[in-house]
Write a protein that holds these residues in place. Sequence first.
Motif, PDB file in Angstrom:
ATOM      1  N   GLN A 141       0.857  -1.402  -0.059  1.00  0.00           N
ATOM      2  CA  GLN A 141      -0.051   0.020   0.094  1.00  0.00           C
ATOM      3  C   GLN A 141       0.818   1.022   0.052  1.00  0.00           C
ATOM      4  N   GLY A 142       2.050   1.050  -0.899  1.00  0.00           N
ATOM      5  CA  GLY A 142       3.015   2.409  -0.933  1.00  0.00           C
ATOM      6  C   GLY A 142       3.773   2.540   0.224  1.00  0.00           C
ATOM      7  N   ALA A 143       3.953   1.646   1.078  1.00  0.00           N
ATOM      8  CA  ALA A 143       4.807   1.751   2.104  1.00  0.00           C
ATOM      9  C   ALA A 143       5.997   0.948   2.245  1.00  0.00           C
ATOM     10  N   ARG A 144       7.426   1.177   2.504  1.00  0.00           N
ATOM     11  CA  ARG A 144       8.264   0.266   2.703  1.00  0.00           C
ATOM     12  C   ARG A 144       8.357  -0.496   3.852  1.00  0.00           C
ATOM     13  N   GLU A 145       7.773   0.285   5.055  1.00  0.00           N
ATOM     14  CA  GLU A 145       7.789  -0.085   6.240  1.00  0.00           C
ATOM     15  C   GLU A 145       6.952   0.665   7.096  1.00  0.00           C
ATOM     16  N   ILE A 146       6.207  -0.130   8.257  1.00  0.00           N
ATOM     17  CA  ILE A 146       5.323   0.625   9.216  1.00  0.00           C
ATOM     18  C   ILE A 146       5.895   0.336  10.465  1.00  0.00           C
ATOM     19  N   HIS A 147       5.266   0.885  11.515  1.00  0.00           N
ATOM     20  CA  HIS A 147       5.407   1.048  13.052  1.00  0.00           C
ATOM     21  C   HIS A 147       4.062   0.401  13.627  1.00  0.00           C
ATOM     22  N   LEU A 148       4.008  -0.435  14.532  1.00  0.00           N
ATOM     23  CA  LEU A 148       3.136  -1.175  15.135  1.00  0.00           C
ATOM     24  C   LEU A 148       3.141  -0.793  16.528  1.00  0.00           C
ATOM     25  N   ASN A 149       2.585   0.421  17.019  1.00  0.00           N
ATOM     26  CA  ASN A 149       2.684   0.635  18.347  1.00  0.00           C
ATOM     27  C   ASN A 149       1.539   0.237  19.213  1.00  0.00           C
TER      28      ASN A 149
ATOM     29  N   PRO B  96       1.540  11.971   9.830  1.00  0.00           N
ATOM     30  CA  PRO B  96       1.734  10.568   9.193  1.00  0.00           C
ATOM     31  C   PRO B  96       0.069   9.823   9.678  1.00  0.00           C
ATOM     32  N   THR B  97      -0.246   9.072   8.533  1.00  0.00           N
ATOM     33  CA  THR B  97      -1.465   8.583   8.690  1.00  0.00           C
ATOM     34  C   THR B  97      -1.458   7.507   9.782  1.00  0.00           C
ATOM     35  N   SER B  98      -2.534   6.779  10.252  1.00  0.00           N
ATOM     36  CA  SER B  98      -2.770   5.793  11.070  1.00  0.00           C
ATOM     37  C   SER B  98      -3.950   5.019  11.293  1.00  0.00           C
ATOM     38  N   LYS B  99      -3.899   3.961  11.628  1.00  0.00           N
ATOM     39  CA  LYS B  99      -5.157   3.099  11.841  1.00  0.00           C
ATOM     40  C   LYS B  99      -4.857   1.963  13.017  1.00  0.00           C
ATOM     41  N   HIS B 100      -5.916   1.598  13.522  1.00  0.00           N
ATOM     42  CA  HIS B 100      -5.846   0.696  14.534  1.00  0.00           C
ATOM     43  C   HIS B 100      -5.876  -0.662  13.965  1.00  0.00           C
ATOM     44  N   VAL B 101      -5.241  -2.028  14.202  1.00  0.00           N
ATOM     45  CA  VAL B 101      -5.225  -3.036  13.858  1.00  0.00           C
ATOM     46  C   VAL B 101      -5.183  -4.000  15.103  1.00  0.00           C
TER      47      VAL B 101
ATOM     48  N   TYR C 197      -3.211  -2.677  18.219  1.00  0.00           N
ATOM     49  CA  TYR C 197      -2.062  -1.738  17.910  1.00  0.00           C
ATOM     50  C   TYR C 197      -2.494  -0.577  16.982  1.00  0.00           C
ATOM     51  N   LEU C 198      -1.647   0.260  16.936  1.00  0.00           N
ATOM     52  CA  LEU C 198      -1.947   1.378  16.083  1.00  0.00           C
ATOM     53  C   LEU C 198      -0.923   1.314  15.119  1.00  0.00           C
ATOM     54  N   GLU C 199      -1.144   1.066  13.907  1.00  0.00           N
ATOM     55  CA  GLU C 199      -0.107   1.341  12.799  1.00  0.00           C
ATOM     56  C   GLU C 199       0.078   2.503  12.256  1.00  0.00           C
TER      57      GLU C 199
END
Length: 359
Positions: free
Chosen positions: A69-77, A103-108, A120-122
Amino acid sequence: MSIPIYNLNLEPLDLKELQRDVWIDDPFPAKLLIQREKLDVDIAYRGSHIREFKKKSYHVGFYHPPTYQGAREIHLNAEYKDPSFIRNKLSLDFFSEIGCLSPTSKHVFLNLNGKAEGIYLELESVDKQFLVKRNLPLGAIFYAVNGDGNFSLLSAIDKKAKASLISGYERKYGNQKTELYLEEMIVKINTLSRADFKREIVRILDVEKYLHWLAGVVLTQNYDGFVHNYALYRNGAAGRFELIPWDYDATWGRDVHGRLLAHDFVPINGFNTLTARILDVDSFRSRYQQILVELINASFTLEQMNPKVERLANNLRPYVLKDPYKKHAIEQFDREPTVIAEFIEKRRRFIKEQLYKLN
């Protein structure tokens, strides 16, 4: 509304090695299943003091395919210390709404080797892809990685002269030459006369965006936000820096430990060397006052924020009950929208009372 389910799987020996030492930064190969998509990823712990929490936060790098989805990396907080789970997202969305890059973010919901790890918050990474997604000119990106990101010649840690002008910063994107731009800005912030500063700072910093960022930090009350918890982006076309918020869970009435924080803890004029110099210029200070008035009358209100808080809380509640680290604290979770609403009301009143200091 449901949130995405992420299934992360590591080889048992790799998982055991990952868990053996939380300070290991070397990534481990893993498989990430998102709906029907199977992704080959690298996984590592992220953060500093948060690595010692029971619920870990992760850095995820994609390598097959190389982007997702256009990202090379993400952070899961893990958002472990925030009993609401929503303060970080609420803050980053707020910054975006008031005209700042954010930054955009979403819960997973994360499962690790078949075991529920919880909500987690991506978080989107602030990197080259961040710029590409927004059709922004490529330019240098620096992370403020500790309290020395205070725009000063002195360390915020020991008050002594910094070993390097860019101590406290980590270059995320750009070549070594781009560090000269950051060094130049820090020197000018600390050495120019008031008249020269007013003339020169607008050439190297987007002051209008800085003032909006400053208002965002002050209103959400992120104590660390002035010397940490931000990225610096130098627009390659305009040649000016702007700030991007990062890691805003200690906001909306709670501190970094999740404890209640008095609504008047952070002053209206904030702190750090750059902010002090900018607010020393009459026209900049007047514009900042105007921005604050606009925001507390339009964006930073219960009418605007309560529906967002309630929507996020309602969406997450079923998943809190499944989170092995937080399901026992569901009563506190249910009280958090009220805590946030009371903070907004008190913070608005405080800012209104303090506006005279910007005259």
